[in-house]
Design a protein around this motif. Sequence first.
Motif, PDB file in Angstrom:
ATOM      1  N   GLU A 551       0.768  -1.360  -0.022  1.00 16.25           N
ATOM      2  CA  GLU A 551       0.017   0.119  -0.045  1.00 16.25           C
ATOM      3  C   GLU A 551       0.798   1.087   0.120  1.00 16.25           C
ATOM      4  O   GLU A 551       0.480   2.102  -0.652  1.00 16.25           O
ATOM      5  N   GLU A 552       1.745   1.401   0.741  1.00 15.42           N
ATOM      6  CA  GLU A 552       2.644   2.367   0.867  1.00 15.42           C
ATOM      7  C   GLU A 552       3.534   2.357  -0.485  1.00 15.42           C
ATOM      8  O   GLU A 552       3.712   3.822  -1.050  1.00 15.42           O
ATOM      9  N   LEU A 553       3.820   1.514  -1.142  1.00 14.63           N
ATOM     10  CA  LEU A 553       4.630   1.465  -2.334  1.00 14.63           C
ATOM     11  C   LEU A 553       3.502   2.154  -3.533  1.00 14.63           C
ATOM     12  O   LEU A 553       4.055   2.854  -4.309  1.00 14.63           O
ATOM     13  N   VAL A 554       2.337   1.540  -3.609  1.00 13.48           N
ATOM     14  CA  VAL A 554       1.399   2.046  -4.543  1.00 13.48           C
ATOM     15  C   VAL A 554       1.187   3.914  -4.456  1.00 13.48           C
ATOM     16  O   VAL A 554       1.129   4.386  -5.485  1.00 13.48           O
ATOM     17  N   ASN A 555       1.054   4.228  -3.137  1.00 17.90           N
ATOM     18  CA  ASN A 555       1.238   5.507  -2.801  1.00 17.90           C
ATOM     19  C   ASN A 555       2.077   6.303  -3.244  1.00 17.90           C
ATOM     20  O   ASN A 555       2.244   7.548  -4.142  1.00 17.90           O
ATOM     21  N   GLU A 556       3.347   5.608  -3.114  1.00 16.86           N
ATOM     22  CA  GLU A 556       4.614   6.619  -3.655  1.00 16.86           C
ATOM     23  C   GLU A 556       4.839   6.420  -5.182  1.00 16.86           C
ATOM     24  O   GLU A 556       5.325   7.533  -5.526  1.00 16.86           O
ATOM     25  N   PHE A 557       4.354   5.182  -5.591  1.00 17.08           N
ATOM     26  CA  PHE A 557       4.494   5.236  -7.161  1.00 17.08           C
ATOM     27  C   PHE A 557       3.507   6.118  -7.862  1.00 17.08           C
ATOM     28  O   PHE A 557       4.186   6.838  -8.795  1.00 17.08           O
ATOM     29  N   ALA A 558       2.467   6.467  -7.238  1.00 19.63           N
ATOM     30  CA  ALA A 558       1.395   7.433  -7.769  1.00 19.63           C
ATOM     31  C   ALA A 558       2.039   8.762  -7.649  1.00 19.63           C
ATOM     32  O   ALA A 558       1.850   9.708  -8.623  1.00 19.63           O
TER      33      ALA A 558
END
Length: 673
Positions: A551-558
Amino acid sequence: MNIPQNTKIRTTLKKGITIPSLIFIIGICMISAIFPKLTNGLLTVVKSFIFVNLNWVYIWAVTIFVIFLVYIMISSYGNIRLGRNDSKPEYSFFSWLSMLFAAGMGIGLMYFSVAEPMQHYSNEIFAYKSPVQRVQNAQLYTFFHWGIHAWAIYGVVGLALAYFSYRYRLPLSLRSCFYPLLKDKIKGKWGNVIDIFALCSTFFGITTTLGFGVVQINSGLVTLNILPETSFIYQVLIVSILVSLAIFSAVSGLDKGVKILSNINIIAVIVLLLFVLVLGPTVYLIGSFTEGIGTYINSFFSLTFNTHVYEENTQTWFYDWTILYWAWWISWSPYVGLFIARISKGRTIREFVAAVLILPTLFNFIWMSVFGNSAIWLDINVADGFLSSMAKDPDGLMFQFLEYLPFTKLVSFLVIGIIIIFFVTSADSGIFVMNSIATKNSRVSPRWQTIGWGVLLAVLALMLLNAGGLAALQSMTLITALPFSVIMLLFIVSLTKALMIDKNYYEKDFSSATVPWSGEHWKERLRQMASFNDQASTEKYIETTVKQAFEELVNEFAVNGIEAKINSNESPQKIEIEIRYDVINNFIYGVKSESKILSDYLLNEENLPGSEENIIYFPKSYFGDTREGYDVKLFTKNELISDVLKHYERFIEIISEEKNTLFISSDSNHRFR
């Protein structure tokens, strides 16, 4: 006088192996001696049926043995040592090779070195060939029967025994070769059955070979006018003397008796070889040997697979020679293989296979060329066909051949001496092997056991010689080769499985979890290592730590303009992060719940973390390009994020190179299931 109450004879013999073996051995020998014609007739029918209808089993088995050993020799498995990684060979290379050679061929080389080439040369089925073709044919088939194929049979058994004995520290016993397949069942009845078979096969093979050796020694002594005739009385005398020497040598141990005699014999053999080479038709012999090697190499595969199914006129010869030889070498392989294994501790697999396959084969080719081609050359140019007319009398043919060379009497004495030493080394190594099988490789046995095996060998060999039962016993030995060829194929399966595990064990790298770890939270990590995860705790790890990291990765990718999404599934439990693309494959990093079976040793080990069940669960990573994943249970959330980014960086680097287009472009991207 006080008589001790407990006067128990000390023995290391195992009843479950020794008693059934002795009953079978003595029973077969008695039947063969009392009813030699009937027994030989029945066994010959069985043998003929096998040779005619199942000869393809021998052909395929021996071919597989050769291919397997050559592959093992040239592969990375060849670096594995027969023992601990730091173990050293017990014997010098010369002593090792001398003992290997003496046990492997021995008397047969003296018995057939002139007889076999001469019999092929004079055989009526090859009468349609020209004289030159018949000479080439004789050399080619002799090379074939005494070359790589024969030693591959010994090599498979010897390698399996040496590997499992010295690498796995199991008893030097055929049962040990089945450990990867049967595990601890080898300690029970199945293991006993295998060892009983090996003991009986060894006894029968040695008995028949020694019987033929005695006849040849007797014939040689008659030729030299030392004995007046070839009679049973003189054979009893010869056997009594030689078996006594064999027992003395066996009692002395491998480091003294067998080693010393083998070293003496190999020197004597080389002296005899050089004598015939120098005083015989030297140029002809060197030229014929060179051409013979070339013919053998060119014909190797056609000889290997040839069943003579399209050549009915040569099929009988094929059964009586090639198939009989393959059966004979297979029947001898438990004995020779066990002995070779016993003296090969500390060698690498590559060194073992190369020495067993190549060096004895090369020596056999030189030996057979020098003696066989000399005899044929003399038969054509000097003896006017006399030697070929003697082809069916192999007992005396060697000594008749020596009549056409200088120093006949002196050389004949040397030949008899070599045969005697071969006899003694074959007998004493056979006694050692039989005692080893019967005692499950006991290191120290009372001397009376060694003497007992020698006496039994002598008595039964003489009984069969007198009654004419050796032929029946030989047929019995050849029949046992069929089931043992199947057993040897299972050796290959077992050895392959063990070698793969061995290589993986020593080449296994640190866990992937150690790569991003800085040493922080080491107490928590140790606690995780010291416990086995159940399904519930593994699924909880995926649902919490892995999900939070993704979830943290998805947010940072965005934030960085990259659209990523999370896919999940509950049965089986797994979750993945996916970045979609139109032209190239999607980037996928996922974690799923996997299970594996714990070994019984681990479950019962007190100094390791306990587990109530033999199945444990762990979170395993997986990727969109189907690369093999790994256990990530020790990863913290941040370490898992680091691992995902490491794989994403690899992905970006790969797709940026045009040469990888074939692998990265796809019409059907991975979809989560």
